[in-house]
Design an enzyme around this catalytic site. Structure first.
Site, short mmCIF file in Angstrom:
data_model
loop_
_atom_site.label_atom_id
_atom_site.label_comp_id
_atom_site.label_asym_id
_atom_site.label_seq_id
_atom_site.Cartn_x
_atom_site.Cartn_y
_atom_site.Cartn_z
CD GLN A 82 36.04 60.48 42.58
OE1 GLN A 82 36.76 59.88 41.77
NE2 GLN A 82 35.91 60.08 43.83
CB SER A 124 29.44 50.83 42.89
OG SER A 124 30.61 50.30 43.46
CD GLU A 126 34.32 49.78 46.89
OE1 GLU A 126 34.27 50.10 48.08
OE2 GLU A 126 35.17 49.01 46.43
CE1 TYR A 148 32.09 55.60 42.92
CE2 TYR A 148 32.45 53.43 43.87
CZ TYR A 148 32.03 54.22 42.82
OH TYR A 148 31.57 53.62 41.68
P1 GDP Z 1 38.26 49.22 43.19
O1 GDP Z 1 38.83 49.47 44.53
O2 GDP Z 1 37.52 47.95 43.13
O3 GDP Z 1 37.50 50.39 42.66
O4 GDP Z 1 39.44 49.00 42.10
P2 GDP Z 1 41.02 48.99 42.13
O5 GDP Z 1 41.42 48.34 40.88
O6 GDP Z 1 41.57 50.37 42.36
O7 GDP Z 1 41.45 48.08 43.39
C1 GDP Z 1 41.11 46.72 43.47
C2 GDP Z 1 41.81 46.09 44.65
O8 GDP Z 1 43.20 45.94 44.36
C3 GDP Z 1 41.75 46.86 45.96
O9 GDP Z 1 41.42 45.96 46.97
C4 GDP Z 1 43.17 47.38 46.16
O10 GDP Z 1 43.55 47.47 47.54
C5 GDP Z 1 43.97 46.27 45.51
N1 GDP Z 1 45.29 46.71 45.09
C6 GDP Z 1 46.45 46.09 45.37
N2 GDP Z 1 47.49 46.76 44.84
C7 GDP Z 1 46.98 47.84 44.20
C8 GDP Z 1 47.57 48.91 43.44
O11 GDP Z 1 48.77 48.99 43.27
N3 GDP Z 1 46.71 49.83 42.91
C9 GDP Z 1 45.34 49.74 43.09
N4 GDP Z 1 44.55 50.67 42.52
N5 GDP Z 1 44.76 48.74 43.80
C10 GDP Z 1 45.56 47.81 44.35
#
Ligand code: GDP
Length: 323
Positions: A82, A124, A126, A148
Site C-alpha cells: 500500500q 523507500s 520515506e 507508510y
Molecule cells: P510521495 O509523497 O513522495 O509519495 O509522492 P507525491 O507525489 O504524492 O508527493 C510529493 C510531494 O509533492 C509531497 O511533498 C507533497 O506534499 C507535494 N505536493 C504538493 N502538491 C501536491 C498535490 O497536489 N498532490 C500530491 N500528491 N502531492 C503534492
C-alpha cells in the site's frame, strides 16, 4: 538454463516495467496478482501472453508459499505494497499488513520453500522521514514520519535480519520517488504533467496543488527497475539507495512542465490547503554514490527529460482519447 523471476506488485508501475525488462533479458516471469472483481492488468495488457500470472496476496501466507512452490524462482522482487502516503494515515493497519507484515510472510515463505532464491525488497526514502543529513546515504538513521514510512522501515530491517540470521540473499533498494507515464495521477508529478496537458488542450483552466516548496528526488521508473535488477546480480546481497542524486521542488517541476507547452505556471496554478500534508518529509535527496561505485548503474533520464517525456505522453494520450 532460463532464469525465473517472481514479481509481487506486477500490475503496478514498477512491476510492469520490471516484468518487461526481465522478459527482454530472457527470464521466465511470474507475477503475483491480487484477485479483484475488475481486472487490474492495464499496465501489462500489452504482454500478458509473455508472463505467467499467479493469483495471490501478501495478506495470505499460503498463497505466497504456493506461488513460490509453483514458480520455483531464482529471483523474487517484492514490489507490492500500500504505497500511497496519505492513505496510510486513514488506513494505517491495512498499510502495515501489506507493507510490513506482508514482507514477513514473504520472507518466511522463501526461507521454508526456496531459501536459495534471491530476494529484493522495495524499500523507500520515506524511511528517512525528517532525516538529519542530506543527501541521505545507506547509513543515514531512519526517522519515518508516517505509517507508510514506518511500515517500510520494519520491512527493511526484517530483510536485513533474514540476510544476517538465515543467510538469505536478500537486498533492499531504497528508492526515491520514481515516475513514468504509468504513474497514478494522485502523485504530484503525474498530476502536474496531466494537468498541464489538459490546460494546453483546453480541457481544464486551473491546477490546484499543495506545498510547492516540498522537494523530492525524482527519477524515471525505468531507471529504478534497472537498478533493482542490477542489485540482484551482484556477488553479495546488500542495500543501496536508488535515485537521481538531485533534488527539485514542486515549484520547479510545475514551472518546467508548463514551459514544455510554452505556458507560465503562475497563470494557472493555485495553492489549495487540502493538498497539504500534516507532517511530511520535505527535503529528501539520496546519495547514489554507493550504487554508482559498486555497480555499473547510473540514471539515463535527467529531470528535464523526464518532465518532457511525461508531458508529451499526457498530451498524446488525451488527444488520442478525443479522437
Ligand atoms: P510521495 O509523497 O513522495 O509519495 O509522492 P507525491 O507525489 O504524492 O508527493 C510529493 C510531494 O509533492 C509531497 O511533498 C507533497 O506534499 C507535494 N505536493 C504538493 N502538491 C501536491 C498535490 O497536489 N498532490 C500530491 N500528491 N502531492 C503534492
Amino acid at each position: 538454463m532460463t532464469k525465473k523471476a517472481l514479481i509481487t506488485g506486477l500490475t503496478g508501475q514498477d512491476g510492469s516495467y520490471l516484468a518487461e525488462l526481465l522478459v527482454d533479458q530472457g527470464y521466465q516471469v511470474y507475477g503475483l496478482v491480487r484477485r479483484s472483481s475488475t481486472s487490474n492488468l492495464v499496465r501489462v495488457s500489452h504482454f500478458t501472453d509473455e508472463i505467467n500470472i499467479i493469483s495471490g496476496d501478501l495478506l495470505d501466507q499460503s498463497s505466497l508459499m504456493d506461488a513460490i512452490a509453483l514458480s520455483q524462482p531464482d529471483e523474487i522482487y517484492n514490489l507490492a505494497s500500500q504505497s500511497y502516503v496519505p492513505l496510510s494515515w486513514t488506513q494505517p493497519s491495512l498499510t502495515a499488513e501489506y507493507t510490513a507484515i506482508g514482507v514477513s510472510r514473504l520472507l518466511e515463505s522463501i526461507r521454508r520453500i526456496k531459501p536459495d532464491a534471491k530476494f529484493y525488497q522495495a524499500s523507500s526514502s520515506e524511511v528517512f522521514g525528517q532525516p538529519d543529513e542530506s543527501p541521505q546515504t545507506e547509513k543515514t538513521a531512519f526517522r519515518p514520519r508516517n505509517p507508510y514510512g514506518t511500515a517500510k522501515a520494519y520491512a527493511h530491517w526484517l530483510t536485513a535480519n533474514y540476510r544476517q540470521y538465515y543467510n538469505l540473499y536478500a537486498c533492499c533498494g531504497i528508492t526515491y520517488t520514481h515516475e513514468s507515464p504509468r504513474r497514478g495521477t494522485e502523485f504530484v508529478f503525474r498530476k502536474i504533467t496531466r494537468g498541464v496537458a489538459m490546460i494546453k488542450l483546453g480541457l481544464a483552466d486551473e491546477l490546484k496543488l499543495g506545498n510547492l516548496d516540498a522537494h523530492r528526488d525524482w527519477c524515471h521508473a525505468k531507471d529504478a527497475v534497472y537498478a533493482m535488477w542490477l542489485i540482484m546480480q551482484q556477488e553479495n546481497p546488500d542495500d543501496y539507495i536508488i535515485g537521481s542524486g538531485e533534488t527539485h521542488s514542486v515549484r520547479e517541476l510545475v514551472d518546467c512542465a508548463f514551459k514544455c507547452v510554452s505556458l507560465n505556471y503562475q497563470d494557472y496554478v493555485s495553492v489549495d490547503p487540502n493538498f497539504y500534508r500534516p507532517d511530511e518529509s520535505v527535503q529528501l535527496v539520496g546519495s547514489i554514490n554507493k550504487i554508482q561505485t559498486q555497480t555499473s548503474w547510473s540514471p539515463q533520464y535527467s529531470f528535464n527529460n523526464l518532465v518532457e517525456v511525461m508531458v508529451a505522453h499526457d498530451l498524446k494520450e488525451l488527444m488520442d482519447n478525443q479522437l
